[in-house]
Scaffold this motif. Sequence first.
Motif, PDB file in Angstrom:
ATOM      1  N   GLY A 122       0.804  -1.212   0.000  1.00 45.39           N
ATOM      2  CA  GLY A 122       0.000   0.000   0.000  1.00 45.39           C
ATOM      3  C   GLY A 122       0.834   1.257   0.000  1.00 45.39           C
ATOM      4  O   GLY A 122       2.048   1.232   0.230  1.00 45.39           O
ATOM      5  N   TYR A 123       0.141   2.354  -0.260  1.00 43.38           N
ATOM      6  CA  TYR A 123       0.735   3.685  -0.275  1.00 43.38           C
ATOM      7  C   TYR A 123       0.121   4.459   0.875  1.00 43.38           C
ATOM      8  O   TYR A 123      -1.100   4.487   1.034  1.00 43.38           O
ATOM      9  N   ASP A 124       0.945   5.090   1.698  1.00 47.11           N
ATOM     10  CA  ASP A 124       0.458   5.776   2.886  1.00 47.11           C
ATOM     11  C   ASP A 124      -0.344   7.014   2.484  1.00 47.11           C
ATOM     12  O   ASP A 124       0.189   7.963   1.918  1.00 47.11           O
ATOM     13  N   ARG A 125      -1.617   7.001   2.787  1.00 42.30           N
ATOM     14  CA  ARG A 125      -2.474   8.132   2.451  1.00 42.30           C
ATOM     15  C   ARG A 125      -2.228   9.328   3.367  1.00 42.30           C
ATOM     16  O   ARG A 125      -2.477  10.465   2.999  1.00 42.30           O
ATOM     17  N   HIS A 126      -1.771   9.055   4.599  1.00 35.43           N
ATOM     18  CA  HIS A 126      -1.612  10.121   5.587  1.00 35.43           C
ATOM     19  C   HIS A 126      -0.195  10.679   5.615  1.00 35.43           C
ATOM     20  O   HIS A 126       0.033  11.752   6.159  1.00 35.43           O
ATOM     21  N   ASP A 127       0.749   9.959   5.093  1.00 39.06           N
ATOM     22  CA  ASP A 127       2.131  10.420   4.998  1.00 39.06           C
ATOM     23  C   ASP A 127       2.592  10.185   3.566  1.00 39.06           C
ATOM     24  O   ASP A 127       3.315   9.231   3.282  1.00 39.06           O
ATOM     25  N   PRO A 128       2.149  11.039   2.644  1.00 41.02           N
ATOM     26  CA  PRO A 128       2.425  10.793   1.221  1.00 41.02           C
ATOM     27  C   PRO A 128       3.914  10.599   0.955  1.00 41.02           C
ATOM     28  O   PRO A 128       4.758  11.293   1.506  1.00 41.02           O
ATOM     29  N   GLY A 129       4.184   9.639   0.116  1.00 41.65           N
ATOM     30  CA  GLY A 129       5.559   9.374  -0.245  1.00 41.65           C
ATOM     31  C   GLY A 129       6.146   8.148   0.410  1.00 41.65           C
ATOM     32  O   GLY A 129       7.341   7.897   0.276  1.00 41.65           O
ATOM     33  N   VAL A 130       5.334   7.327   1.117  1.00 41.77           N
ATOM     34  CA  VAL A 130       5.834   6.125   1.762  1.00 41.77           C
ATOM     35  C   VAL A 130       5.098   4.904   1.212  1.00 41.77           C
ATOM     36  O   VAL A 130       3.861   4.874   1.175  1.00 41.77           O
ATOM     37  N   LEU A 131       5.861   3.925   0.773  1.00 43.27           N
ATOM     38  CA  LEU A 131       5.332   2.643   0.311  1.00 43.27           C
ATOM     39  C   LEU A 131       5.618   1.581   1.361  1.00 43.27           C
ATOM     40  O   LEU A 131       6.709   1.552   1.941  1.00 43.27           O
ATOM     41  N   TYR A 132       4.646   0.681   1.587  1.00 46.40           N
ATOM     42  CA  TYR A 132       4.841  -0.435   2.510  1.00 46.40           C
ATOM     43  C   TYR A 132       4.781  -1.746   1.735  1.00 46.40           C
ATOM     44  O   TYR A 132       4.066  -1.870   0.737  1.00 46.40           O
ATOM     45  N   GLY A 133       5.551  -2.734   2.210  1.00 41.91           N
ATOM     46  CA  GLY A 133       5.568  -4.025   1.555  1.00 41.91           C
ATOM     47  C   GLY A 133       6.134  -5.097   2.456  1.00 41.91           C
ATOM     48  O   GLY A 133       6.425  -4.860   3.646  1.00 41.91           O
ATOM     49  N   TYR A 134       6.302  -6.288   1.915  1.00 48.87           N
ATOM     50  CA  TYR A 134       6.842  -7.416   2.667  1.00 48.87           C
ATOM     51  C   TYR A 134       7.623  -8.307   1.720  1.00 48.87           C
ATOM     52  O   TYR A 134       7.430  -8.280   0.493  1.00 48.87           O
ATOM     53  N   SER A 135       8.523  -9.082   2.280  1.00 48.73           N
ATOM     54  CA  SER A 135       9.325 -10.016   1.484  1.00 48.73           C
ATOM     55  C   SER A 135       9.473 -11.311   2.257  1.00 48.73           C
ATOM     56  O   SER A 135       9.326 -11.345   3.487  1.00 48.73           O
ATOM     57  N   TRP A 136       9.759 -12.367   1.546  1.00 49.43           N
ATOM     58  CA  TRP A 136       9.952 -13.668   2.171  1.00 49.43           C
ATOM     59  C   TRP A 136      10.939 -14.475   1.333  1.00 49.43           C
ATOM     60  O   TRP A 136      11.158 -14.205   0.153  1.00 49.43           O
ATOM     61  N   GLY A 137      11.556 -15.437   1.965  1.00 53.28           N
ATOM     62  CA  GLY A 137      12.512 -16.302   1.280  1.00 53.28           C
ATOM     63  C   GLY A 137      12.280 -17.757   1.665  1.00 53.28           C
ATOM     64  O   GLY A 137      11.420 -18.078   2.482  1.00 53.28           O
ATOM     65  N   ARG A 138      13.077 -18.649   1.096  1.00 54.20           N
ATOM     66  CA  ARG A 138      12.964 -20.071   1.391  1.00 54.20           C
ATOM     67  C   ARG A 138      13.805 -20.420   2.616  1.00 54.20           C
ATOM     68  O   ARG A 138      14.884 -19.851   2.821  1.00 54.20           O
ATOM     69  N   PRO A 139      13.346 -21.367   3.445  1.00 51.00           N
ATOM     70  CA  PRO A 139      14.186 -21.822   4.573  1.00 51.00           C
ATOM     71  C   PRO A 139      15.515 -22.372   4.060  1.00 51.00           C
ATOM     72  O   PRO A 139      15.570 -23.052   3.041  1.00 51.00           O
ATOM     73  N   ARG A 140      16.570 -22.076   4.784  1.00 46.43           N
ATOM     74  CA  ARG A 140      17.903 -22.500   4.364  1.00 46.43           C
ATOM     75  C   ARG A 140      18.108 -23.987   4.666  1.00 46.43           C
ATOM     76  O   ARG A 140      17.416 -24.582   5.493  1.00 46.43           O
ATOM     77  N   ALA A 141      19.091 -24.593   3.988  1.00 43.05           N
ATOM     78  CA  ALA A 141      19.359 -26.033   4.149  1.00 43.05           C
ATOM     79  C   ALA A 141      19.823 -26.368   5.563  1.00 43.05           C
ATOM     80  O   ALA A 141      19.622 -27.482   6.037  1.00 43.05           O
ATOM     81  N   ASP A 142      20.445 -25.408   6.260  1.00 42.51           N
ATOM     82  CA  ASP A 142      20.932 -25.682   7.619  1.00 42.51           C
ATOM     83  C   ASP A 142      19.839 -25.536   8.665  1.00 42.51           C
ATOM     84  O   ASP A 142      20.109 -25.595   9.870  1.00 42.51           O
ATOM     85  N   GLY A 143      18.592 -25.334   8.242  1.00 44.43           N
ATOM     86  CA  GLY A 143      17.489 -25.221   9.186  1.00 44.43           C
ATOM     87  C   GLY A 143      17.194 -23.807   9.628  1.00 44.43           C
ATOM     88  O   GLY A 143      16.247 -23.575  10.399  1.00 44.43           O
ATOM     89  N   THR A 144      17.968 -22.837   9.171  1.00 50.96           N
ATOM     90  CA  THR A 144      17.723 -21.447   9.541  1.00 50.96           C
ATOM     91  C   THR A 144      16.383 -20.997   8.951  1.00 50.96           C
ATOM     92  O   THR A 144      16.102 -21.260   7.784  1.00 50.96           O
ATOM     93  N   PRO A 145      15.536 -20.336   9.750  1.00 49.07           N
ATOM     94  CA  PRO A 145      14.233 -19.909   9.245  1.00 49.07           C
ATOM     95  C   PRO A 145      14.364 -18.949   8.065  1.00 49.07           C
ATOM     96  O   PRO A 145      15.388 -18.283   7.893  1.00 49.07           O
ATOM     97  N   ALA A 146      13.336 -18.906   7.277  1.00 49.48           N
ATOM     98  CA  ALA A 146      13.317 -17.992   6.148  1.00 49.48           C
ATOM     99  C   ALA A 146      13.377 -16.549   6.641  1.00 49.48           C
ATOM    100  O   ALA A 146      12.900 -16.225   7.730  1.00 49.48           O
ATOM    101  N   ASP A 147      13.971 -15.693   5.844  1.00 47.83           N
ATOM    102  CA  ASP A 147      14.123 -14.292   6.207  1.00 47.83           C
ATOM    103  C   ASP A 147      12.885 -13.523   5.738  1.00 47.83           C
ATOM    104  O   ASP A 147      12.840 -13.005   4.629  1.00 47.83           O
TER     105      ASP A 147
END
Length: 440
Positions: free
Chosen positions: A195-220
């Motif tokens: 989304g785009y911040d309606r109250h503070d113009p000029g800010v975008l929000y988002g999210y990212s995800w990755g695959r769990p690593r082979a050593d068992g480390t959780p996804a980032d």
Amino acid sequence: MQSPSSGGPARESSWQWDGETGGGEAGEDVVAGGGERPRPSRRRLLAGAGVLAAGGAAWAFGRSGVGGALPAPEPTRPAPTALSGPTPLWTYRGPEAMTPERLTDPPGRPLYLSKNGLQVLDPAKGTPGRLLVFDPPPSRNWPSDLDTLGKLVLGPDHLFTTFQGHVEARHFTDPAADWSLPLPDELQGQTRLSGYDRHDPGVLYGYSWGRPRADGTPADNRVFALRVTDRSLLWSVRTEQEEQPVTPATHSGGHLLACVRFLGGRAELVVRDAATGRELWTAPGEEDQRWCVSDAGGFLVPDGNGGVRALRATGEPAWTHSPARGDSRRALPPLPHGPQVYVPWDQGVVTCHDSSSGAVLWSCRLPFPLDRRSRPLTGDGTLFVPGTAVGGVAAIHTSTGELGWTFHDSGPGKDVWTLASDGGRLYAGHDDVLHALPLN
């Protein structure tokens, strides 16, 4: 290149003159059926061919209106006609059906989103302007692969998307104002904008995800904010579970960012400081929770019984409105507007509530059912509610709850109506047609 069987020079070279002598009169020809007739000279043949060609050209000119070859006939499509409600200021018919479900917010101008891209239209006339192309060619699963392609975020003048580790910004009218921003290493996994911040113009929000690593480390997994004004990363925080900012993303009173965190079969509301990303508080959600709406007083979420639950900016409960026992209707995402909250229900009812107490101010029965994709809009003292393609769009007087006009067309369709407004016109469309309607 033309084939020998097509028109043009290749076709002329395939003709041969039998018995051509290079000058003078040609010899005689025997016509089947007996008797002999004089063979026409080449000059006569050329003259006759010229007459036929001139006649054919005149006929083609009369048919086409441009004096050229006849255009290939196009398949006929019934032109939508307004059957009730206000007369459209203009109507635009696109080459294929719209896919407005990819937009995180209703646009503030006439835009036609389809698999070919985002077509920008002239608000006054509906004529096509710039076509914004942003995706690789759709797969054969289109449109079932919409979730794979991701959502699209609209700012005041730009369309924002993510692609191959970049945030892409395309201006609605000026190609020179386009830009691309490479994301930092921590956001180089799968990335989506929310989304785009309606109250503070000029800010975008988002999210990212990755695959769990082979050593068992959780996804980032991360939630992040980008400042558009200087094209920089405002903040990025790591999350243990998948978490997504909701739309509309921020609460105006306390600069709070609402996110939905998915925990197995249920979800919870996570509220963060919009300036830093720091987690402030959480509230339990429901198994099927897929929406959260912010308003001036706090946040609105499903109550678990088909109704609406209001939370204050501090996370404390404010009020709850649930259907009566035996009533199977379910609330769709509400629309806050000043001191009132409008709640659409899937069975075709809209209720108006006091935003501070939740008291019902009025209720209006619509002439059609609603869909979870139905997103109402307000404008000029009117609540506009979109229904099914057959149902149309209903206008409700916000002061009394009385049903005004209902607009629909005769065009065939299967999608729900979608709405947009620029403050002067209402843009209502479904399937492959978009109408501009007066707001009053």
